[in-house]
Design an enzyme around this catalytic site. Structure first.
Site, PDB file in Angstrom:
ATOM      1  N   LYS A  65      -8.745   8.478 -18.069  1.00  0.00           N
ATOM      2  CA  LYS A  65      -9.378   8.306 -16.754  1.00  0.00           C
ATOM      3  C   LYS A  65      -8.460   8.834 -15.642  1.00  0.00           C
ATOM      4  O   LYS A  65      -7.255   9.010 -15.854  1.00  0.00           O
ATOM      5  CB  LYS A  65      -9.710   6.834 -16.534  1.00  0.00           C
ATOM      6  CG  LYS A  65      -8.514   5.906 -16.594  1.00  0.00           C
ATOM      7  CD  LYS A  65      -8.945   4.449 -16.801  1.00  0.00           C
ATOM      8  CE  LYS A  65      -7.733   3.524 -16.779  1.00  0.00           C
ATOM      9  NZ  LYS A  65      -8.088   2.155 -17.143  1.00  0.00           N
TER      10      LYS A  65
ATOM     11  N   ARG B 150     -13.195  -9.143 -14.308  1.00  0.00           N
ATOM     12  CA  ARG B 150     -13.468  -7.814 -13.798  1.00  0.00           C
ATOM     13  C   ARG B 150     -14.816  -7.448 -14.391  1.00  0.00           C
ATOM     14  O   ARG B 150     -15.765  -8.209 -14.257  1.00  0.00           O
ATOM     15  CB  ARG B 150     -12.317  -6.852 -14.156  1.00  0.00           C
ATOM     16  CG  ARG B 150     -12.318  -5.594 -13.325  1.00  0.00           C
ATOM     17  CD  ARG B 150     -11.077  -4.731 -13.546  1.00  0.00           C
ATOM     18  NE  ARG B 150     -10.952  -4.217 -14.902  1.00  0.00           N
ATOM     19  CZ  ARG B 150     -10.063  -3.290 -15.277  1.00  0.00           C
ATOM     20  NH1 ARG B 150      -9.230  -2.772 -14.380  1.00  0.00           N
ATOM     21  NH2 ARG B 150      -9.995  -2.880 -16.525  1.00  0.00           N
TER      22      ARG B 150
ATOM     23  N   TYR C 234      13.156   8.937  11.071  1.00  0.00           N
ATOM     24  CA  TYR C 234      12.380   8.186  12.067  1.00  0.00           C
ATOM     25  C   TYR C 234      12.944   6.782  12.284  1.00  0.00           C
ATOM     26  O   TYR C 234      13.274   6.074  11.328  1.00  0.00           O
ATOM     27  CB  TYR C 234      10.930   8.004  11.577  1.00  0.00           C
ATOM     28  CG  TYR C 234      10.053   9.221  11.721  1.00  0.00           C
ATOM     29  CD1 TYR C 234       9.821   9.813  12.962  1.00  0.00           C
ATOM     30  CD2 TYR C 234       9.430   9.761  10.596  1.00  0.00           C
ATOM     31  CE1 TYR C 234       8.983  10.921  13.074  1.00  0.00           C
ATOM     32  CE2 TYR C 234       8.590  10.863  10.701  1.00  0.00           C
ATOM     33  CZ  TYR C 234       8.386  11.438  11.955  1.00  0.00           C
ATOM     34  OH  TYR C 234       7.560  12.524  12.062  1.00  0.00           O
TER      35      TYR C 234
ATOM     36  N   MET D 141       6.194  12.485   5.873  1.00  0.00           N
ATOM     37  CA  MET D 141       5.014  13.015   5.182  1.00  0.00           C
ATOM     38  C   MET D 141       5.350  14.114   4.171  1.00  0.00           C
ATOM     39  O   MET D 141       4.870  14.111   3.048  1.00  0.00           O
ATOM     40  CB  MET D 141       3.997  13.552   6.199  1.00  0.00           C
ATOM     41  CG  MET D 141       2.692  13.982   5.547  1.00  0.00           C
ATOM     42  SD  MET D 141       1.535  14.707   6.716  1.00  0.00           S
ATOM     43  CE  MET D 141       1.060  13.285   7.673  1.00  0.00           C
TER      44      MET D 141
END
Ligand SMILES: *Cc1c(COP(=O)(O)O)cnc(C)c1O
Length: 393
Positions: free
Chosen positions: A54, A151, A273, A332
């Site tokens: 999957k 589930r 940052y 990023m």
């Protein structure tokens, strides 16, 4: 070197050796993948062993992984959604392909056309598939039973009632009943034994129909958990299936990113940052071409993210024989590693840092980000240049 002042002189073919110049690249060792699957098959004893492919084969590529697993002998495959099954059919011509999320009205033609087996999980889906097969002819289905996960799946009593239902058409019978363990990765969890006992009742009710309980982790719980078919996923891709024990699988994926620049920075300066990492010595920093857009998630940062207030260090990379830490925040497209401890002449801009692979285990990186290898692999994104190494290459 292309003459950049004169674009007409650039030989485009020459620029297209992508792997050797890729900003970020992924090597997928399909020999290791096949070996891991065979190892899972050996560990499954007398049970048949499927392959779970999957999510684009856990992010590593359905076409290549599916082809190699089929060649290794897998004839049962599990996908999550019908489109994955349609794609896989090309590479696994006569395999049985189970679709774990079942079938919706409007999709039935795909199941017939591509010979896919829906895994039905509710009374509604059962009723729907019964009406479909009544109209279009027999077509195999599987049945998922919920034995303690909450589930997908029929409840235990519903399932047993269905097995015993004399009014059900004789031809309408699942080819497989399956359930899924909630705590297979934790061998001493009492939930395993409870689910095993519940699933034994299911197996008895569906006598003569194949049964499947275990994914990767369940295989390691031993023969009681194997039934007729096992369903390994993560272990085949080299990830950790069981908590707290050494991972016996071979690494399959190696992710690397290129150093764009190496810079000197002074003691007392800050990095990235927010300036959340302050250098405690004069340092050399490698600025590397992968970031959270490449699935090298921000939570792996060395500092300046909430996780670092509660949980140890950020991720490490590997270059020239050294483990090197991520410093400051991952951005990023770029990540900054502290390479001060790597001899200066041992590395240069253009070299690649391993993000995970043979030297930095996938799951160590995942842990630094508060997650699991599964999520890291399936989040890698589209920017990696991929190289597949086939077993015979
Ligand atoms: C994903 C999945 C698997 C494979 O699990 P791994 O832990 O990756 O081995 C098996 N069965 C079901 C129902 C699944 O959803």
């Amino acid at each position: 070197m292309p003459d950049t002042a004169n674009p007409d002189s650039i030989d485009l073919d020459e620029l297209i050796d992508e792997f050797d110049t890729a900003p970020a690249r992924l090597t997928i060792d399909l020999g290791a993948l096949a070996d891991n699957w065979r190892e899972m098959a050996r560990s499954s004893g007398s049970a048949r062993t499927a392959a779970v492919v999957k999510a684009d084969a856990y992010g590593l590529g359905l076409e290549d992984c599916g082809t190699v697993l089929y060649k290794a002998g897998a004839r049962d495959f599990f996908v999550a959604v019908v489109q994955e099954g349609v794609t896989l059919r090309t590479y696994a011509p006569d395999a049985r392909i189970y679709v774990l999320s079942g079938v919706w009205p409007g999709q039935e033609a795909l199941f017939y056309e591509h010979g896919l087996v829906p895994v039905l999980a509710s009374e509604e889906q059962l009723a729907f598939w019964m009406s479909v097969t009544a109209e279009h002819g027999d077509h195999p289905c599987a049945l998922q039973i919920d034995t303690g996960f909450n589930r997908l799946g029929l409840g235990l009593d519903e399932a047993i009632a269905f097995a015993d239902d004399v009014s059900r058409p004789a031809s309408f019978s699942p080819v497989l009943v399956l359930s899924h363990l909630q705590s297979g990765d934790t061998p001493n969890s009492p939930a395993n034994e409870q689910q095993l006992q519940a699933f034994r009742r299911v197996a008895e009710a569906f006598e003569g129909i194949e049964c499947s309980l275990s994914a990767s982790a369940g295989i390691f719980l031993g023969p009681d958990y194997h039934f007729d078919l096992t369903r390994p996923g993560i272990a085949v891709y080299g990830g950790e299936a069981v908590n707290g024990v050494p991972n016996p699988m071979k690494p399959v994926a190696t992710a690397e990113a290129r150093i764009i620049q190496i810079r000197d920075a002074k003691q007392g300066e800050t990095v990235s940052y927010g300036g959340t990492h302050r250098l405690t010595r004069d340092s050399r920093l490698a600025i590397v071409s992968a970031g959270y857009a490449d699935g090298y998630m921000r939570a792996l940062s060395g500092s300046g993210v909430p996780l670092r207030q509660t949980q140890g260090e950020g991720a490490f990379g590997f270059i020239a024989g050294h483990k090197v830490p991520v410093v400051g925040r991952i951005t990023m497209d770029l990540t900054i590693f502290d390479v001060t401890d790597v001899p200066q002449n041992a590395i240069a801009a253009g070299d690649y840092i391993e993000l995970f692979g043979h030297n930095i285990p996938l799951d160590d990186v995942a842990r630094a980000g508060g997650t699991i290898g599964y999520e890291l692999l399936t989040s890698l994104g589209l920017r990696y240049e991929r190289r597949y190494i086939y077993p015979d290459d």
